[in-house]
Write a protein that holds these residues in place. Sequence first.
Motif, PDB file in Angstrom:
ATOM      1  N   LYS A  12       6.824 -42.416  84.892  1.00 48.83           N
ATOM      2  CA  LYS A  12       6.582 -41.801  86.009  1.00 48.83           C
ATOM      3  C   LYS A  12       6.629 -40.333  86.018  1.00 48.83           C
ATOM      4  O   LYS A  12       7.491 -39.515  85.162  1.00 48.83           O
ATOM      5  CB  LYS A  12       7.761 -42.149  87.142  1.00 48.83           C
ATOM      6  N   TYR A  13       5.660 -39.643  86.698  1.00 47.38           N
ATOM      7  CA  TYR A  13       5.498 -38.281  86.342  1.00 47.38           C
ATOM      8  C   TYR A  13       5.394 -37.312  87.675  1.00 47.38           C
ATOM      9  O   TYR A  13       4.949 -38.102  88.680  1.00 47.38           O
ATOM     10  CB  TYR A  13       4.188 -38.044  85.583  1.00 47.38           C
ATOM     11  N   GLU A  14       5.804 -36.255  87.595  1.00 47.27           N
ATOM     12  CA  GLU A  14       5.446 -35.164  88.784  1.00 47.27           C
ATOM     13  C   GLU A  14       4.874 -33.998  88.354  1.00 47.27           C
ATOM     14  O   GLU A  14       5.508 -33.243  87.330  1.00 47.27           O
ATOM     15  CB  GLU A  14       6.584 -35.103  89.723  1.00 47.27           C
ATOM     16  N   SER A  72       7.488 -35.425  99.308  1.00 48.45           N
ATOM     17  CA  SER A  72       7.598 -34.760  98.155  1.00 48.45           C
ATOM     18  C   SER A  72       6.647 -33.587  98.171  1.00 48.45           C
ATOM     19  O   SER A  72       5.228 -33.522  98.537  1.00 48.45           O
ATOM     20  CB  SER A  72       7.331 -35.666  96.722  1.00 48.45           C
ATOM     21  N   LYS A  74       5.651 -32.364  95.178  1.00 50.44           N
ATOM     22  CA  LYS A  74       4.865 -32.568  94.040  1.00 50.44           C
ATOM     23  C   LYS A  74       3.921 -33.696  93.886  1.00 50.44           C
ATOM     24  O   LYS A  74       4.167 -34.278  94.997  1.00 50.44           O
ATOM     25  CB  LYS A  74       6.104 -32.813  92.848  1.00 50.44           C
ATOM     26  N   HIS A  76       2.433 -36.976  92.263  1.00 53.06           N
ATOM     27  CA  HIS A  76       3.076 -38.083  91.502  1.00 53.06           C
ATOM     28  C   HIS A  76       1.987 -38.977  90.772  1.00 53.06           C
ATOM     29  O   HIS A  76       1.396 -39.148  91.481  1.00 53.06           O
ATOM     30  CB  HIS A  76       4.065 -38.930  92.207  1.00 53.06           C
ATOM     31  N   ASP A  78       2.121 -42.592  88.251  1.00 51.70           N
ATOM     32  CA  ASP A  78       2.592 -43.767  87.579  1.00 51.70           C
ATOM     33  C   ASP A  78       1.682 -43.983  86.348  1.00 51.70           C
ATOM     34  O   ASP A  78       0.450 -44.134  86.631  1.00 51.70           O
ATOM     35  CB  ASP A  78       3.042 -44.999  88.154  1.00 51.70           C
ATOM     36  N   SER A 104       7.224 -33.319  79.484  1.00 49.52           N
ATOM     37  CA  SER A 104       8.003 -32.365  80.375  1.00 49.52           C
ATOM     38  C   SER A 104       7.563 -32.688  81.749  1.00 49.52           C
ATOM     39  O   SER A 104       8.721 -32.189  82.735  1.00 49.52           O
ATOM     40  CB  SER A 104       7.358 -31.083  80.080  1.00 49.52           C
ATOM     41  N   SER A 106       7.789 -35.964  82.768  1.00 50.56           N
ATOM     42  CA  SER A 106       8.234 -37.319  83.077  1.00 50.56           C
ATOM     43  C   SER A 106       9.757 -37.056  84.126  1.00 50.56           C
ATOM     44  O   SER A 106      10.378 -36.167  84.029  1.00 50.56           O
ATOM     45  CB  SER A 106       8.740 -37.896  81.702  1.00 50.56           C
ATOM     46  N   VAL A 107       9.660 -38.130  84.731  1.00 51.98           N
ATOM     47  CA  VAL A 107      11.095 -38.415  85.463  1.00 51.98           C
ATOM     48  C   VAL A 107      11.694 -39.681  85.282  1.00 51.98           C
ATOM     49  O   VAL A 107      10.816 -40.636  85.115  1.00 51.98           O
ATOM     50  CB  VAL A 107      10.717 -38.143  87.169  1.00 51.98           C
ATOM     51  N   ASP A 108      12.831 -39.574  85.159  1.00 51.81           N
ATOM     52  CA  ASP A 108      13.561 -40.795  84.870  1.00 51.81           C
ATOM     53  C   ASP A 108      14.313 -41.349  86.125  1.00 51.81           C
ATOM     54  O   ASP A 108      15.327 -40.577  86.551  1.00 51.81           O
ATOM     55  CB  ASP A 108      14.611 -40.517  83.887  1.00 51.81           C
ATOM     56  N   ILE A 109      14.012 -42.550  86.450  1.00 56.61           N
ATOM     57  CA  ILE A 109      14.765 -43.027  87.914  1.00 56.61           C
ATOM     58  C   ILE A 109      15.419 -44.293  87.191  1.00 56.61           C
ATOM     59  O   ILE A 109      14.947 -45.081  86.587  1.00 56.61           O
ATOM     60  CB  ILE A 109      13.827 -43.191  88.995  1.00 56.61           C
TER      61      ILE A 109
END
Lengths: 127, 378
Positions: A12-14, A72, A74, A76, A78, A104, A106-109
């Motif tokens: 997952k990215y923003e 958001s 940002k 996003h 997937d 850089s 990438s988001v981790d949820i």
Amino acid sequence: MNNPNIMRKIGKYEFKDEATALAKIRALGVDTDEDGNEYPTHKHCVVKLGNIVLQRGEYDEEGEEITPPVLSDKYHLDVAWDLHDSYDEEGNLILADHPHGWKSASVDIDSEGVHSFYGVSYLDNKL
Amino acid sequence: MSQANDASILLIPTAYKTSKVYSVFPNDGNGDFIFSRSGKATRINANGFVEEMPSNIPRMDYSDGNCSALLLEQSSTNLFTDYLGVSGYSGGGSGSFGVTANFAISPDGTQNATKLTATTGSRQHKQDIAVIGDNTISCYLKTNTGTKQIRLMINDTHRLTVNVTNQWQRFETTTNVTSIIGSGRCGLVSLDILDDNQYILVYGLQLENQSQSTSLIPTTTVAVTRFGETCLSSAATDPSIIQNDEFTLFCHVKDITSTLSRISLNDGTGSNKYQFNFSSAGEVYFSTVIGGASVTNHFQSGLGSEIKVAVRVENNNRKMYVNGQVASIINSTLLNSSLLTDLDLSQTSTSLPFYGKLKRLDYYNTPLTDAQLLALTQ
């Protein structure tokens, strides 16, 4: 033991805006056929989520907005990556990782988030 | 004796296993296709029910009745977060619907259809999910008795009135959204009064950023994406099957869902190939590409959703029949057939797959006669 043949890993990215995200997608590879049709040269599955809803709005019985949704700021994405683990010359497993420039963003949820892939869990296949 | 018995490769999609679609001929397995799809997808099974299929299992779809077809689809996302129409929906217009979950048997054969009532017209049952570009809403609807009207809504302003009967039907409508209106409301709008005596059942609500609906993608709490599919590499283990200078290729396809839906005899790179291209607008063309340049094209438009097309390739002579008529004749040279390595339901193994329903694919290692081409395509 990790299976080197696992096909899909999900990230997952923003990004700061849509243009930046689209440039990153394009950098994954595109080509043009003999008829001038552009097509991706990769097998990754990229889903554009845009400015996702962080908090749903509230509405009355007639649908009039009481509290607006919180979006958001940002952009996003997937991505279900078509990546393959590999082995080095000594036989050590090298886990597949992000293409250049994606890590850089990438988001981790700790949940599936606002979007999932049918039958392939983000939490079980997180990159 | 059927013409099909003379085919070098004959695919009538019925037999399959994980990651494979079996061809009838050749019977040594060299003409079988390799199938791929990450994750799940749904089909209409032989009993007429919506059925979930596991990862890498080809979908033999029976939505047209008793005869199955191989259903191949692009990746698509259902933006409604609950396909049963229960959670995450809000009212609008003159109010909200009455919603009762798990009220009746749905098109998947289980007790999960949702009952909807509306005490006035212009009530909305919606989510704010329209996106820029093509939007297609689809859903299954039926009444408990008689006929009732309801509207499908996209982006607040696009509304289609449908007549709902006491038989399950899948309805859909498409519009191109250039700017979001009314927060992008999508869903159902009441027209007739719906009460406990006469109500509507809903199942399979789906909104896709596509120009037409695709197979149902179930959702429960968030938007869900079904992966795209590929079906490739027949003859790859024995390319000699397709390395004939003169041959005939026949396809029977239906419900194309892409503007670039291709079936090709290719060299693995796409630089050298014979190729069918189908479009969702009812068009087909057959092209010969040599060294990356398209040297000939047969084109036919104005076709319906079902296309039977055959091309006979001979030196200095191509003839294409479509749906029982001669579509075009072109003089053209041959490509070097020894370069051909694959018969793909795609442009090559990596690009522009065929998306639609494939009912049959034949490759003959000889040029068929005009009468045979006519018989195949009628």
